[in-house]
Design a protein around this motif. Structure first.
Motif, PDB file in Angstrom:
ATOM      1  N   TRP A  29       0.839  -1.201   0.000  1.00 29.03           N
ATOM      2  CA  TRP A  29       0.000   0.000   0.000  1.00 29.03           C
ATOM      3  C   TRP A  29       0.870   1.245   0.000  1.00 29.03           C
ATOM      4  O   TRP A  29       0.681   2.161  -0.792  1.00 29.03           O
ATOM      5  N   TYR A  30       1.874   1.243   0.878  1.00 31.42           N
ATOM      6  CA  TYR A  30       2.719   2.427   1.023  1.00 31.42           C
ATOM      7  C   TYR A  30       3.503   2.695  -0.258  1.00 31.42           C
ATOM      8  O   TYR A  30       3.651   3.844  -0.683  1.00 31.42           O
ATOM      9  N   SER A  31       3.999   1.616  -0.883  1.00 29.10           N
ATOM     10  CA  SER A  31       4.812   1.823  -2.078  1.00 29.10           C
ATOM     11  C   SER A  31       3.962   2.329  -3.242  1.00 29.10           C
ATOM     12  O   SER A  31       4.483   2.805  -4.247  1.00 29.10           O
ATOM     13  N   GLY A  32       2.641   2.222  -3.097  1.00 30.61           N
ATOM     14  CA  GLY A  32       1.749   2.747  -4.132  1.00 30.61           C
ATOM     15  C   GLY A  32       1.535   4.259  -4.032  1.00 30.61           C
ATOM     16  O   GLY A  32       1.020   4.893  -4.947  1.00 30.61           O
ATOM     17  N   VAL A  33       1.921   4.824  -2.889  1.00 27.61           N
ATOM     18  CA  VAL A  33       1.798   6.275  -2.718  1.00 27.61           C
ATOM     19  C   VAL A  33       3.099   6.918  -3.199  1.00 27.61           C
ATOM     20  O   VAL A  33       4.181   6.384  -2.958  1.00 27.61           O
ATOM     21  N   GLY A  34       3.001   8.021  -3.884  1.00 28.15           N
ATOM     22  CA  GLY A  34       4.208   8.683  -4.374  1.00 28.15           C
ATOM     23  C   GLY A  34       4.663   8.108  -5.698  1.00 28.15           C
ATOM     24  O   GLY A  34       3.845   7.656  -6.495  1.00 28.15           O
ATOM     25  N   VAL A  35       5.965   8.136  -5.930  1.00 25.22           N
ATOM     26  CA  VAL A  35       6.503   7.630  -7.187  1.00 25.22           C
ATOM     27  C   VAL A  35       7.542   6.549  -6.877  1.00 25.22           C
ATOM     28  O   VAL A  35       8.030   6.474  -5.755  1.00 25.22           O
ATOM     29  N   PRO A  36       7.870   5.701  -7.867  1.00 26.35           N
ATOM     30  CA  PRO A  36       8.873   4.660  -7.608  1.00 26.35           C
ATOM     31  C   PRO A  36      10.175   5.290  -7.114  1.00 26.35           C
ATOM     32  O   PRO A  36      10.557   6.379  -7.568  1.00 26.35           O
ATOM     33  N   HIS A  37      10.841   4.667  -6.208  1.00 30.03           N
ATOM     34  CA  HIS A  37      12.090   5.115  -5.581  1.00 30.03           C
ATOM     35  C   HIS A  37      11.896   6.257  -4.584  1.00 30.03           C
ATOM     36  O   HIS A  37      12.798   6.540  -3.800  1.00 30.03           O
ATOM     37  N   SER A  38      10.784   6.949  -4.638  1.00 31.84           N
ATOM     38  CA  SER A  38      10.477   7.921  -3.594  1.00 31.84           C
ATOM     39  C   SER A  38       9.020   7.680  -3.225  1.00 31.84           C
ATOM     40  O   SER A  38       8.122   8.277  -3.791  1.00 31.84           O
ATOM     41  N   THR A  39       8.819   6.761  -2.302  1.00 29.69           N
ATOM     42  CA  THR A  39       7.442   6.381  -1.984  1.00 29.69           C
ATOM     43  C   THR A  39       6.926   7.174  -0.797  1.00 29.69           C
ATOM     44  O   THR A  39       7.696   7.772  -0.051  1.00 29.69           O
ATOM     45  N   GLY A  40       5.609   7.143  -0.659  1.00 27.08           N
ATOM     46  CA  GLY A  40       4.987   7.781   0.494  1.00 27.08           C
ATOM     47  C   GLY A  40       4.788   9.273   0.283  1.00 27.08           C
ATOM     48  O   GLY A  40       4.835   9.792  -0.828  1.00 27.08           O
ATOM     49  N   THR A  41       4.564   9.934   1.403  1.00 27.04           N
ATOM     50  CA  THR A  41       4.341  11.378   1.354  1.00 27.04           C
ATOM     51  C   THR A  41       5.522  12.068   2.007  1.00 27.04           C
ATOM     52  O   THR A  41       6.348  11.440   2.637  1.00 27.04           O
ATOM     53  N   LYS A  42       5.576  13.367   1.823  1.00 27.15           N
ATOM     54  CA  LYS A  42       6.612  14.149   2.505  1.00 27.15           C
ATOM     55  C   LYS A  42       5.960  15.427   3.029  1.00 27.15           C
ATOM     56  O   LYS A  42       5.130  16.025   2.344  1.00 27.15           O
ATOM     57  N   ILE A  43       6.362  15.808   4.216  1.00 25.31           N
ATOM     58  CA  ILE A  43       5.842  17.049   4.779  1.00 25.31           C
ATOM     59  C   ILE A  43       6.813  18.176   4.443  1.00 25.31           C
ATOM     60  O   ILE A  43       8.026  18.007   4.560  1.00 25.31           O
ATOM     61  N   PHE A  44       6.277  19.271   3.999  1.00 23.35           N
ATOM     62  CA  PHE A  44       7.108  20.438   3.724  1.00 23.35           C
ATOM     63  C   PHE A  44       6.601  21.617   4.540  1.00 23.35           C
ATOM     64  O   PHE A  44       5.397  21.739   4.773  1.00 23.35           O
TER      65      PHE A  44
END
Lengths: 643, 156
Positions: free
Chosen positions: A360-375
């Protein structure tokens, strides 16, 4: 409530909490942004106003002081449920009206709704600032009361720990994190699963204790993501660490929090105490035989302690100077034992990965940079605050759609990511050589020859690195035409020169040397060849420094030269600062058409060099002027301009 | 300023006698007395069992520690990136002129200590100045001056 002795006891305790009848809830954001705008006074006003009302205890609205809700520029933020109303810029004086109108009669106080371009939005979810965001880590931040573990439990806290304790072997936990593709959120982007695996292997070869460390020494100026997590959902960090401890077989964790974050320390201390009293930390957690406890270490105001080896030295009570790696902390960390050190945000990701699975997590974001990021989206942008977005979203989407563009009539110039270790990325490319322009390709290597507009740059670890910047911990500072890149580069060098620990020569002297160049440039001195010399010195720092501080220190300078060489040349050759910032290259002037002769500037001028009678045009004596900017600051009609 | 202070002995007793607790002890003494006196430094060294030279290097390495008494009111001007862009530097200079001390120094009457800080995390309200425990968001020279004059008159 005493200690929970089994998983079943936790389940029934949670069920009991959830079964309690729902009451209206007023959520007052007490994040750093709102706090600076008097959120604590708003909260007190609510408590006082509700106390006055004669309502029976079971339907009395609950006032929750939450962590950062994100939309800092509109503080103080107030969310009301079950009305699903989102009020912005709430002042203590608005509170009686909210209590009378909304809480008692269910009516909307229209003027407190967020409005933009003629639209008014009732709930936070509709507001453009929140629309493109995907909140995973920040899901509970701004929702729960961080000082109340029961509220966290209701929102699902420690569910993943139970899963890790009962359903997963240690191998399986590490495998899940590896499949998820989680990468360190502190800046480097090192694969977390790999790091964990190494620690386990090292401990197997060399039996003894393993330590877990959370790095909350968020030193990058302009970044406050970790602070928001620690202050808004402390149990997410503790739970993540506990899951990591289970995977690595660790019994002791350390949470290193920056000195400037006293609220985070207080919140975490309370959270740890509450978790201990429920038996979610300590010996024999939930009767499973698993022991784990966390200790807080306060930083003491040293930026270099964000570097992992320096941080570990600081935990041991020593001067925070980095040491050469290898050996890496996973080999020899705290007290020479294998130690896994991850950023606070990384740890906060772990419960979600265990809960929903690595796939599930690897489906969020893009390949090699998965998940979310807080800015933390700040600077010259209309909607500033904390945003959580899926990796790979474009820079333009963050700055323009979420951020709402630049306020005023200036234009976007650049985005600075990664703090003093990051780069300055031009927003719109200037003077592109036409033959180099290949819009369909990403090829940002080499100076000045970019083949895409950088506002379409995907924000992920690798794309940012290609553009010469880094993800860093997540500070994103928007600059407009009135910001000078030479000045910003000089600012970061001043910062780093102060923070360099001085252990290795390239960093200690190199930063000083680079500073000399930039000081000259900002005064219009130097020759174009100095730019090349500065670049070469910068590269020497990259190659020769001992730790990440020195190795990344030249980044702001190198990227700004790469993208804004013409601006450097303007300083050196034309003795002109295009943005009107560098003090030695500007003059202040009073616009005769605007000045109304109020005398304020003359009264406040520390040099007493502004002349003019009351209600008559004022003028500045340029020979005496030190360009301190006081006149511009105090002028009520903006008549003082930079020439 | 605090009227009752924890005894130095009480602070020491919080921690086991181990070099690991050197920084924690320095922090507690700093928080309680607002600086670390030579006598206290020696007592801490005796307690955790490190040479004075080592404690001295730690106390001078980290910015949180002050070896000189500090003023009653602490003014911390944020110089984070956003505050820098929005004129934090000019605010520091204004404070320096107003108080007659350079950054990092304390006024002779021990009323104010002027310091800069590398980011308070309230970037959306830049520039930010912290006066003791209070934030002043969107600070200008005018509202800062007013606020300082208020602190000078005593507690509000």
């Amino acid at each position: 409530m005493g200690k929970l002795k089994s998983v079943a006891e936790l389940d029934s305790f949670r069920a009991k909490l959830l079964a309690a009848p729902a009451r209206p809830v007023v959520r007052v954001c007490l994040g750093p942004g709102c706090l600076a705008q008097g959120a604590d006074k708003v909260s007190r006003a609510f408590k006082a106003a509700i106390k006055k009302q004669k309502i029976s205890a079971d339907v009395k609205p609950l006032i929750k002081e939450t962590g950062c809700h994100g939309f800092c520029s509109q503080g103080t933020l107030v969310n009301l449920s079950p009305f699903d109303l989102f009020y912005v810029q709430v002042k203590p004086a608005d509170v009686p009206e909210i209590v009378d109108q909304t809480l008692r009669d269910g009516k909307v106080v229209e003027r407190l709704l967020y409005g933009d371009n003629g639209n008014r939005y009732r709930s936070a979810a509709e507001v453009p600032f929140y629309k493109l965001q995907q909140k995973i880590i920040l899901k509970n931040v701004g929702l729960i009361d961080p000082l109340d573990i029961e509220d966290a439990l209701k929102a699902g806290a420690y569910r993943s720990l139970v899963k890790a304790l009962t359903q997963k072997t240690t191998d399986k936990i590490i495998e899940t994190v590896t499949i998820a593709g989680l990468r360190g959120r502190g800046g480097g982007g090192f694969p977390t699963g790999y790091k964990w695996r190494k620690a386990v292997e090292n401990a197997r070869d060399n039996p003894g204790p393993v330590y877990i460390v959370a790095n909350g020494d968020e030193g990058d100026p302009g970044a406050f993501m970790d602070r928001a997590i620690m202050e808004g959902d402390p149990h997410a960090v503790l739970e993540g660490m506990a899951i990591g401890a289970r995977a690595m077989g660790a019994e002791q964790g350390y949470l290193y929090v920056r000195a400037e974050y006293p609220f985070a320390v207080r919140t975490l201390n309370i959270a740890i105490e509450q978790a201990r009293s429920l038996g979610l930390l300590g010996k024999n957690i939930l009767g499973t035989g698993f022991n784990f406890d966390v200790q807080i270490n306060r930083g003491a105001g040293a930026f270099v302690c964000g570097e992992e080896t320096a941080l570990l030295a600081s935990i041991e009570g020593r001067v925070g100077e980095p040491v050469t790696r290898p050996p890496y902390p996973v080999e020899q960390g705290l007290w020479n034992r294998p130690t896994v050190i991850n950023n606070v945000e990384t740890w906060a990701n772990v419960p979600h990965i265990i809960d929903h699975g690595g796939q599930w997590y690897s489906g969020v974001g893009v390949p090699h940079s998965t998940g979310t990021k807080i800015f933390s989206l700040v600077g010259k942008v209309k909607n500033s605050g904390l945003v959580e977005v899926p990796m790979g979203i474009t820079l333009g989407a963050i700055v323009e759609e979420i951020g709402g563009g630049v306020p005023g009539k200036e234009r976007f110039k650049a985005v600075q990511t990664g703090g003093p270790s990051g780069g300055i990325i031009p927003y719109e490319l200037k003077e592109l050589p036409p033959e180099e322009l290949k819009l369909d390709k990403v090829g940002l290597q080499g100076r000045g020859f970019m083949t895409m507009e950088l506002k379409n740059l995907p924000v992920d670890f690798d794309s940012l690195a290609q553009a010469g910047s880094i993800m860093g911990s997540g500070g994103m500072i928007v600059m407009d035409d009135r910001d000078c890149v030479v000045d910003v580069a000089r600012y970061f060098l001043r910062f780093l020169e102060e923070e360099s620990c001085g252990k290795c020569l390239p960093c200690r002297l190199g930063i000083k040397g680079m500073q000399e160049f930039l000081n000259n440039f900002s005064q219009g001195k130097g020759a174009p060849a100095d730019i090349d010399a500065l670049e070469s010195l910068g590269r020497a720092l990259v190659d020769g420094s001992l730790c990440g501080l020195g190795r990344t220190a030249p980044n702001p300078v190198l990227t700004s030269i790469r993208y804004f060489r013409d601006e450097y040349l303007a300083h050196i050759v034309d003795h002109h600062c295009p943005a009107g910032v560098c003090r030695d290259l500007i003059t202040y002037r009073i616009d005769a058409d605007i000045c109304n002769g109020c005398t304020l500037c003359a009264k406040n001028c520390p040099q007493v060099c502004i002349m003019g009678a009351k209600k008559k045009l004022h003028t500045i004596d340029q020979d005496a002027c030190i360009r301190c900017g006081v006149c511009m600051d105090v002028c009520p009609v903006d008549a003082v301009v930079v020439a | 300023m605090k009227t009752t202070r924890q005894d130095i002995e009480t602070i020491l007793e919080h921690y086991p006698r181990h070099p690991q607790h050197l920084i924690n002890l320095l922090q507690d003494v700093q928080a309680e007395y607002s600086y670390i006196s030579p006598e206290h430094l020696t007592l801490i060294c005796d307690h955790v069992g490190v040479p004075v030279t080592q404690a001295w290097s730690v106390a001078t390495f980290y910015k949180s520690f002050s070896l000189e008494p500090r003023g009653e009111h602490e003014i911390r001007v944020c110089l984070g990136t956003t505050c820098h862009l929005k004129g934090g530097q000019r605010l520091v200079e204004a404070c320096e002129r107003k108080l007659g001390v350079a950054r990092g120094q304390t006024t002779d009457d021990l009323q104010f200590t002027l310091d800069t800080v590398n980011c308070l995390g309230s970037c959306a309200l830049a520039p930010v100045v912290m006066i003791d425990e209070d934030y002043l968001g969107r600070a200008t020279m005018r509202n800062l001056k007013k606020r300082l004059e208020k602190s000078d008159e005593g507690p509000d």
